[in-house]
Design an enzyme around this catalytic site. Structure first.
Site, PDB file in Angstrom:
ATOM      1  N   TRP A 102     -59.698  18.821  39.780  1.00  0.00           N
ATOM      2  CA  TRP A 102     -60.044  18.815  41.208  1.00  0.00           C
ATOM      3  C   TRP A 102     -60.051  20.226  41.777  1.00  0.00           C
ATOM      4  CZ3 TRP A 102     -62.479  14.695  41.444  1.00  0.00           C
ATOM      5  CH2 TRP A 102     -62.041  13.549  40.765  1.00  0.00           C
ATOM      6  N   ASP A 169     -54.731  21.126  48.750  1.00  0.00           N
ATOM      7  CA  ASP A 169     -55.137  19.752  48.475  1.00  0.00           C
ATOM      8  C   ASP A 169     -53.897  19.007  47.991  1.00  0.00           C
ATOM      9  OD1 ASP A 169     -56.072  17.359  47.510  1.00  0.00           O
ATOM     10  OD2 ASP A 169     -57.558  18.219  46.139  1.00  0.00           O
ATOM     11  N   LYS A 193     -53.518   7.487  47.572  1.00  0.00           N
ATOM     12  CA  LYS A 193     -52.371   7.568  46.665  1.00  0.00           C
ATOM     13  C   LYS A 193     -51.133   7.130  47.461  1.00  0.00           C
ATOM     14  CE  LYS A 193     -55.219  10.177  44.051  1.00  0.00           C
ATOM     15  NZ  LYS A 193     -55.826   9.923  42.766  1.00  0.00           N
TER      16      LYS A 193
END
Lengths: 356, 356
Positions: A102, A169, A193
């Site tokens: 990511w 992030d 999440k």
């Protein structure tokens, strides 16, 4: 049979959140209407949005410190482009730490907007560690890092002291541990999440950072527009925001981030101890950089895979296979995962050991 | 008491969709897991996404005609920027028809990407009509229009024959009437009117149009990336896609677009006839351009507003006040609105007449 859901995301949420969300789909706040059919500008939903935004700042200890929380649609991947659009000046420079898939995707997007310096990367180690000893250019417009790497099971244990805005992030470990959140300029996270269902992204922004690049930004990509409109510039993802709000309320009622961290530490310790003790298994991440959210491990001998897979499936465990980039197994033990489910997995690992 | 929900969006969906969606939040496909906690790459959800995408093309008669349907997060407002990013060439030209607030917002975004010609506008009439007699430049990269104007209650009854790709924002009337959908290059729609809850946007794309601008497009803004990844480039808005899928299945089981159109015609006729007959009311849109989705009307004498508001609230009606740009009332009568609810509103209008 009770399922033990170790899915990496979308992932487990508290059972009471599922029940309240389902009820709201049938009849929201006893209005006789579904949450899905009411105007996002109705009094009841505006209250949800306002309360959710305030609760984020409260849980992070950022109330009254110049921050704004907004909930947008699109997914954290869209922030990979929004971040440089909003922070990288024309002719400026961005700095990134490359710690996984990511992070690399975020770097790729930044390069479309200007000079992008990768200060360090653990790619050549298949991202099994968090690089150290790097220097962030003093003239960077911002420094971007990924706090937890879902795929590789690594997590930043500390954040560098930098003199440029720190952008992070936190998609896969937000609200999981206490941090000095006021160190950060922008924190963002996909909801799916620790916070809610897929379909919403939380962005926490130090307001003074916005509006300084000189770029003409499309309205939907402009954080300032969303902040100014109190996260209602356009129709927000109502259900995902409401369900995130329910999860944040559950978090607050269960000791907040401090309470979550204690439980997360206990769960991670239980599982890593077993991985280190059990002669059949080995962890994939460098010990110091191990994630307390995503525990990645391998069987030392692949010949035991069939038996192990049979055992954990029979125990009601789901979502355990590792990402194809790492292989093996990944146990995602987010906030809502009870330690009892982790114990079930540990029991299965011990059962495998006894059966060999 | 049964509510009659005339909200403009998010708006009414079929009751069976609410029930099935709520059930899936508790236990999806009898898996023992919530729809909100399963991986979007699980077999069961991939099947939902694939089926939903195929069903869109089937309902529109576009199967096998070079089109792709994708579901993205963000909202239709994000498409206002994605459209020029993907279709407006560097140094090229875009053509837009200005028929209302959303059309104007789309035009504003296009201007950031290049020359944007507004071929006609009804702004000076407070958008109470759809302009005619305009010419679309033959060298435009595309022509963009808005099929239905939610705020002003107007609707395009026909679409121009143009030799450039026809791009249409159908957010508020998609799946409501039969059209030759193969006339369009791109059709897009926020889910939250006729298709599902807020949080998903449907984009139907003629594939051959993509990848031709020469622009470097951020991945999340690049339709081609989403098409190539079968609408799973990133984590999609799972719940909004699933609920849209349920609504599309309901539509198919109830006669498809043809069936919806018949009912929508009957509902609109019932309500417009009353507006035209009842001496207390007047419609705001030009008669030829009246929307069959959003019926906007005023009281001729504002002095009756208090009584009228009391009556419709007592009848269980909600969501009737008009948008502040028009004032008065707006009855949104989307696919899922039963004619019985429209009859309740007509009865109330007649009751007001008798009471004066």
């Amino acid at each position: 049979m009770k399922k033990h859901n170790f899915s990496a995301g979308p992932s487990i949420l508290p059972q009471e959140v599922f029940e309240k969300a389902a009820q709201a789909v049938l009849n929201f706040n006893d209005s006789g209407l579904s949450l899905l059919e009411i105007s996002h500008r109705s009094k009841d939903f505006v209250a949800v949005m306002d309360d959710a935004r305030a609760l984020v700042l409260e849980l992070m200890g950022l109330t009254g410190k110049g921050y704004q929380a907004i909930f947008l649609g699109g997914g954290a991947s869209l922030e990979f482009a929004r971040i440089p659009y909003n922070l990288l000046k024309e002719g400026g420079k961005a700095a990134y730490l490359d710690t996984g898939t990511w992070a690399a995707a975020a770097i790729k997007e930044a390069k479309l907007f200007g000079e992008t310096v990768v200060v360090a990367s653990s790619k050549s180690d298949n991202y099994n560690n968090i690089p150290t000893g790097y220097t962030v250019p003093a003239d960077a417009d911002y420094f971007h890092c990924t706090s937890n790497n879902t795929i590789f099971g690594t997590q930043m244990q500390q954040f560098p002291d930098v003199n440029v805005p720190l952008v992070c992030d936190m998609s896969s470990d937000i609200f999981s541990r206490q941090l000095d959140f006021s160190k950060f300029g922008i924190i963002y996270a996909g909801a799916q999440k620790n916070m809610g269902p897929a379909g919403a992204t939380l962005i926490v922004i130090k307001e003074e950072l916005l509006g300084k690049t000189g770029r003409a930004i499309p309205a939907m990509l402009d954080y300032k527009q969303h902040v100014d409109k109190e996260s209602m510039y356009n129709t927000p993802p109502v259900f995902a925001v409401y369900t995130s709000y329910l999860t944040l309320q559950w978090l607050k009622a269960n000791g907040g981030i401090e309470g979550a961290e204690k439980k997360n530490n206990a769960k991670a310790e239980l599982l890593y101890n077993e991985i280190d003790r059990n002669p059949l298994f080995v962890g994939t991440a460098k010990t110091d950089d191990r994630s307390k959210m995503n525990v990645c491990f391998l069987l030392k001998d692949e010949a035991h895979a069939e038996e192990f897979d049979k055992l954990w499936k029979a125990a009601g465990i789901s979502g355990l296979p590792g990402h194809r980039s790492v292989g093996g197994y990944r146990a995602s033990i987010y906030n809502a995962m009870p330690i009892e489910s982790v114990q079930v997995l540990v029991n299965v690992m011990q059962e495998l050991e006894r059966s060999i």
